[in-house]
Design a protein around this motif. Sequence first.
Motif, PDB file in Angstrom:
ATOM      1  N   VAL A 191       0.839  -1.199   0.000  1.00 12.80           N
ATOM      2  CA  VAL A 191       0.000   0.000   0.000  1.00 12.80           C
ATOM      3  C   VAL A 191       0.875   1.251   0.000  1.00 12.80           C
ATOM      4  CG1 VAL A 191      -1.685   1.326   1.347  1.00 12.80           C
ATOM      5  CG2 VAL A 191      -1.934  -1.158   1.136  1.00 12.80           C
ATOM      6  N   GLU A 192       1.899   1.229   0.815  1.00 12.23           N
ATOM      7  CA  GLU A 192       2.800   2.368   0.954  1.00 12.23           C
ATOM      8  C   GLU A 192       3.503   2.696  -0.358  1.00 12.23           C
ATOM      9  OE1 GLU A 192       6.376   1.911   3.496  1.00 12.23           O
ATOM     10  OE2 GLU A 192       5.341   3.346   4.797  1.00 12.23           O
ATOM     11  N   ASP A 193       3.859   1.666  -1.123  1.00 13.16           N
ATOM     12  CA  ASP A 193       4.550   1.901  -2.392  1.00 13.16           C
ATOM     13  C   ASP A 193       3.681   2.686  -3.362  1.00 13.16           C
ATOM     14  OD1 ASP A 193       6.867   1.029  -4.362  1.00 13.16           O
ATOM     15  OD2 ASP A 193       4.972   0.704  -5.409  1.00 13.16           O
ATOM     16  N   ILE A 194       2.371   2.469  -3.311  1.00 13.22           N
ATOM     17  CA  ILE A 194       1.473   3.134  -4.261  1.00 13.22           C
ATOM     18  C   ILE A 194       1.004   4.486  -3.735  1.00 13.22           C
ATOM     19  CG2 ILE A 194      -0.672   2.932  -5.573  1.00 13.22           C
ATOM     20  CD1 ILE A 194      -0.420  -0.112  -5.362  1.00 13.22           C
ATOM     21  N   TRP A 195       0.696   4.555  -2.433  1.00 14.09           N
ATOM     22  CA  TRP A 195       0.064   5.770  -1.892  1.00 14.09           C
ATOM     23  C   TRP A 195       0.860   6.392  -0.743  1.00 14.09           C
ATOM     24  CZ3 TRP A 195      -3.028   1.259  -2.647  1.00 14.09           C
ATOM     25  CH2 TRP A 195      -3.859   1.308  -3.780  1.00 14.09           C
ATOM     26  N   GLY A 196       2.092   5.953  -0.514  1.00 10.25           N
ATOM     27  CA  GLY A 196       2.855   6.431   0.628  1.00 10.25           C
ATOM     28  C   GLY A 196       3.577   7.744   0.395  1.00 10.25           C
ATOM     29  N   ASP A 197       4.325   8.154   1.398  1.00  7.14           N
ATOM     30  CA  ASP A 197       5.081   9.400   1.384  1.00  7.14           C
ATOM     31  C   ASP A 197       6.560   9.078   1.201  1.00  7.14           C
ATOM     32  OD1 ASP A 197       6.309  11.811   1.821  1.00  7.14           O
ATOM     33  OD2 ASP A 197       5.446  12.163   3.811  1.00  7.14           O
ATOM     34  N   PRO A 198       7.183   9.503   0.096  1.00  4.55           N
ATOM     35  CA  PRO A 198       8.608   9.211  -0.120  1.00  4.55           C
ATOM     36  C   PRO A 198       9.500   9.735   0.994  1.00  4.55           C
ATOM     37  CG  PRO A 198       7.595  10.016  -2.143  1.00  4.55           C
ATOM     38  CD  PRO A 198       6.579  10.205  -1.048  1.00  4.55           C
ATOM     39  N   ALA A 199       9.078  10.780   1.688  1.00 10.30           N
ATOM     40  CA  ALA A 199       9.867  11.312   2.795  1.00 10.30           C
ATOM     41  C   ALA A 199       9.944  10.306   3.944  1.00 10.30           C
ATOM     42  CB  ALA A 199       9.272  12.626   3.286  1.00 10.30           C
ATOM     43  N   VAL A 200       8.951   9.436   4.036  1.00  7.39           N
ATOM     44  CA  VAL A 200       8.924   8.410   5.076  1.00  7.39           C
ATOM     45  C   VAL A 200       9.625   7.144   4.601  1.00  7.39           C
ATOM     46  CG1 VAL A 200       7.431   6.908   6.462  1.00  7.39           C
ATOM     47  CG2 VAL A 200       6.802   9.305   6.083  1.00  7.39           C
ATOM     48  N   THR A 201       9.359   6.752   3.357  1.00  8.55           N
ATOM     49  CA  THR A 201       9.896   5.494   2.851  1.00  8.55           C
ATOM     50  C   THR A 201      11.343   5.596   2.388  1.00  8.55           C
ATOM     51  OG1 THR A 201       9.183   5.895   0.558  1.00  8.55           O
ATOM     52  CG2 THR A 201       7.587   4.876   2.051  1.00  8.55           C
ATOM     53  N   GLY A 202      11.776   6.794   1.991  1.00  2.37           N
ATOM     54  CA  GLY A 202      13.125   6.958   1.444  1.00  2.37           C
ATOM     55  C   GLY A 202      13.252   6.469   0.018  1.00  2.37           C
ATOM     56  N   LYS A 203      12.103   6.156  -0.616  1.00  5.36           N
ATOM     57  CA  LYS A 203      12.104   5.663  -1.993  1.00  5.36           C
ATOM     58  C   LYS A 203      10.960   6.314  -2.743  1.00  5.36           C
ATOM     59  CE  LYS A 203      12.894   1.208  -2.485  1.00  5.36           C
ATOM     60  NZ  LYS A 203      12.795  -0.256  -2.362  1.00  5.36           N
ATOM     61  N   PRO A 204      11.093   6.493  -4.064  1.00  2.97           N
ATOM     62  CA  PRO A 204       9.976   7.058  -4.839  1.00  2.97           C
ATOM     63  C   PRO A 204       8.761   6.143  -4.768  1.00  2.97           C
ATOM     64  CG  PRO A 204      12.017   7.005  -6.130  1.00  2.97           C
ATOM     65  CD  PRO A 204      12.262   6.188  -4.904  1.00  2.97           C
ATOM     66  N   ILE A 205       7.565   6.742  -4.838  1.00  2.00           N
ATOM     67  CA  ILE A 205       6.368   5.912  -4.824  1.00  2.00           C
ATOM     68  C   ILE A 205       6.111   5.312  -6.209  1.00  2.00           C
ATOM     69  CG2 ILE A 205       5.302   7.188  -2.933  1.00  2.00           C
ATOM     70  CD1 ILE A 205       3.501   8.561  -5.024  1.00  2.00           C
ATOM     71  N   ARG A 206       5.314   4.266  -6.201  1.00  2.00           N
ATOM     72  CA  ARG A 206       4.819   3.591  -7.403  1.00  2.00           C
ATOM     73  C   ARG A 206       5.891   2.864  -8.200  1.00  2.00           C
ATOM     74  NH1 ARG A 206       0.624   8.515  -8.102  1.00  2.00           N
ATOM     75  NH2 ARG A 206      -0.540   7.914  -6.264  1.00  2.00           N
ATOM     76  N   GLY A 207       6.986   2.507  -7.538  1.00  2.00           N
ATOM     77  CA  GLY A 207       7.997   1.703  -8.215  1.00  2.00           C
ATOM     78  C   GLY A 207       7.465   0.330  -8.588  1.00  2.00           C
TER      79      GLY A 207
ATOM     80  N   SER B  15      -3.044   7.045 -13.014  1.00  2.00           N
ATOM     81  CA  SER B  15      -4.283   6.390 -13.464  1.00  2.00           C
ATOM     82  C   SER B  15      -4.367   4.967 -12.936  1.00  2.00           C
ATOM     83  CB  SER B  15      -4.351   6.388 -14.992  1.00  2.00           C
ATOM     84  OG  SER B  15      -4.437   7.701 -15.502  1.00  2.00           O
ATOM     85  N   LEU B  16      -3.242   4.250 -12.956  1.00  2.00           N
ATOM     86  CA  LEU B  16      -3.227   2.894 -12.413  1.00  2.00           C
ATOM     87  C   LEU B  16      -3.560   2.906 -10.923  1.00  2.00           C
ATOM     88  CD1 LEU B  16      -0.037   1.382 -14.124  1.00  2.00           C
ATOM     89  CD2 LEU B  16      -2.412   0.769 -14.596  1.00  2.00           C
ATOM     90  N   ALA B  17      -2.936   3.823 -10.191  1.00  2.00           N
ATOM     91  CA  ALA B  17      -3.193   3.909  -8.751  1.00  2.00           C
ATOM     92  C   ALA B  17      -4.659   4.222  -8.478  1.00  2.00           C
ATOM     93  CB  ALA B  17      -2.294   4.975  -8.125  1.00  2.00           C
ATOM     94  N   ASP B  18      -5.228   5.122  -9.246  1.00  2.00           N
ATOM     95  CA  ASP B  18      -6.634   5.487  -9.048  1.00  2.00           C
ATOM     96  C   ASP B  18      -7.561   4.300  -9.316  1.00  2.00           C
ATOM     97  OD1 ASP B  18      -5.831   8.036  -8.412  1.00  2.00           O
ATOM     98  OD2 ASP B  18      -6.283   8.879 -10.397  1.00  2.00           O
ATOM     99  N   LEU B  19      -7.266   3.549 -10.374  1.00  2.00           N
ATOM    100  CA  LEU B  19      -8.100   2.399 -10.716  1.00  2.00           C
ATOM    101  C   LEU B  19      -7.943   1.273  -9.689  1.00  2.00           C
ATOM    102  CD1 LEU B  19      -7.609   2.344 -14.583  1.00  2.00           C
ATOM    103  CD2 LEU B  19      -9.767   2.777 -13.354  1.00  2.00           C
ATOM    104  N   ILE B  20      -6.731   1.083  -9.187  1.00  2.00           N
ATOM    105  CA  ILE B  20      -6.522   0.071  -8.147  1.00  2.00           C
ATOM    106  C   ILE B  20      -7.372   0.399  -6.929  1.00  2.00           C
ATOM    107  CG2 ILE B  20      -4.838  -0.909  -6.531  1.00  2.00           C
ATOM    108  CD1 ILE B  20      -2.711  -0.411  -8.766  1.00  2.00           C
ATOM    109  N   GLU B  21      -7.389   1.678  -6.569  1.00  2.00           N
ATOM    110  CA  GLU B  21      -8.195   2.088  -5.417  1.00  2.00           C
ATOM    111  C   GLU B  21      -9.689   1.959  -5.713  1.00  2.00           C
ATOM    112  OE1 GLU B  21      -8.298   5.503  -1.986  1.00  2.00           O
ATOM    113  OE2 GLU B  21      -7.090   5.850  -3.792  1.00  2.00           O
ATOM    114  N   GLU B  22     -10.106   2.381  -6.901  1.00  2.00           N
ATOM    115  CA  GLU B  22     -11.523   2.312  -7.267  1.00  2.00           C
ATOM    116  C   GLU B  22     -12.018   0.872  -7.299  1.00  2.00           C
ATOM    117  OE1 GLU B  22     -14.451   3.621 -10.990  1.00  2.00           O
ATOM    118  OE2 GLU B  22     -12.396   4.397 -10.881  1.00  2.00           O
ATOM    119  N   ALA B  23     -11.149  -0.054  -7.702  1.00  2.00           N
ATOM    120  CA  ALA B  23     -11.530  -1.466  -7.783  1.00  2.00           C
ATOM    121  C   ALA B  23     -11.444  -2.180  -6.436  1.00  2.00           C
ATOM    122  CB  ALA B  23     -10.650  -2.182  -8.807  1.00  2.00           C
ATOM    123  N   GLY B  24     -11.095  -1.453  -5.395  1.00  2.00           N
ATOM    124  CA  GLY B  24     -11.105  -2.028  -4.054  1.00  2.00           C
ATOM    125  C   GLY B  24      -9.777  -2.546  -3.556  1.00  2.00           C
ATOM    126  N   GLY B  25      -8.703  -2.363  -4.322  1.00  2.00           N
ATOM    127  CA  GLY B  25      -7.418  -2.915  -3.930  1.00  2.00           C
ATOM    128  C   GLY B  25      -6.851  -2.311  -2.654  1.00  2.00           C
TER     129      GLY B  25
END
Length: 345
Positions: free
Chosen positions: A234-250, A291-301
């Motif tokens: 979940v964090e990889d798609i919608w997280g805060d890079p300042a917390v994870t130390g890595k870019p999101i959506r890798g 768009s992928l992140a939005d659809l994943i969320e819309e589909a209940g992921g």
Amino acid sequence: MSTHVTSSTGSKALFSPGVARSAVFPVIQQQVSALEPTLARICGYHLGFIDEHGDPTSGENGKLTRASLMMAVADGFGLRPEDVQSQAAAVELLHNATLIHDDIADTDELRRGRPAAWKVFGTSLAIHAGNAVQALGLRMVVDDSGPGHNEIARSFTEALGLVHAGQARELSIRPGPGSGIAAYEQMVKEKASALLECSLRTPALRAGKPGTVLAALRDAGRHLGIALQISNDVEDIWGDPAVTGKPIRGDIKRRNLTFPVLVALSADSPAGVRLSRLWHADGTTTAHLQSLADLIEEAGGRQSAVRLSRRHLDSAVEHLGRAGLSPTATAELTALFDRIVNRAA
């Protein structure tokens, strides 16, 4: 999905790796510095002891999650930190070996907010450095001769074998109703849970605890690992890079089939259909990933992932309560479990 747990003394228990840090870091630094100089430099850089030029740094050294768990369980059984000091250092080395190799396999360019080891020193040397850290961790376990030595050594080697099996299994996951999620769960039990189980069980083995205690701690570690991995997805798609130390959506950029993605792709809904079409396109632009992140969320992921992570965290805490630890240690570990999964502020 954050919660805070109050200890038996009434004060809020917080994730504090201070004991583990003071006990483990000096051991790791000493062991790593004895490696071949080039490997020592790469490993020291990855671990945060030095910068790319070899100069000492006070930067991020990692969260010491596994060592902190081990030390807390040891305390709950009346053991001293030094009773599991070598094993706590070893489990952190084994975990960091997987991180070095994961960054290469995933072509992740950042680790803890700075360039990954392979980006600084090259892929080939980084592979060897990961191997060296792994060998070093296993040697520390084998060289220890304290109580429960054989069982502890066997637990470490079995855990490492499961991690590698899970890493291989991850590459073969395919989407599909039920099958993809089942394969994902098996992968996570191996890749994410094995070293956590080892961390929780090691003090029990050292203290000569019975099989019922070992089983409770094994189950706690298994559920904690699943909760952590799903939360990381979940964090990889919608997280805060300042917390994870890595870019999101890798993960979705690489089209990795994480739990939210598997749920969304199997959804019988317009969002699931649109996601499937976009998922198999080659787009990696920021707009495409959004768009992928939005659809994943819309589909209940996202919702399904958050809910399942919470259930596994609750199960981990339930099994922990059956391990016969002191009330103070149980409260501290309960708060630590939550902190690990949720990265609470």
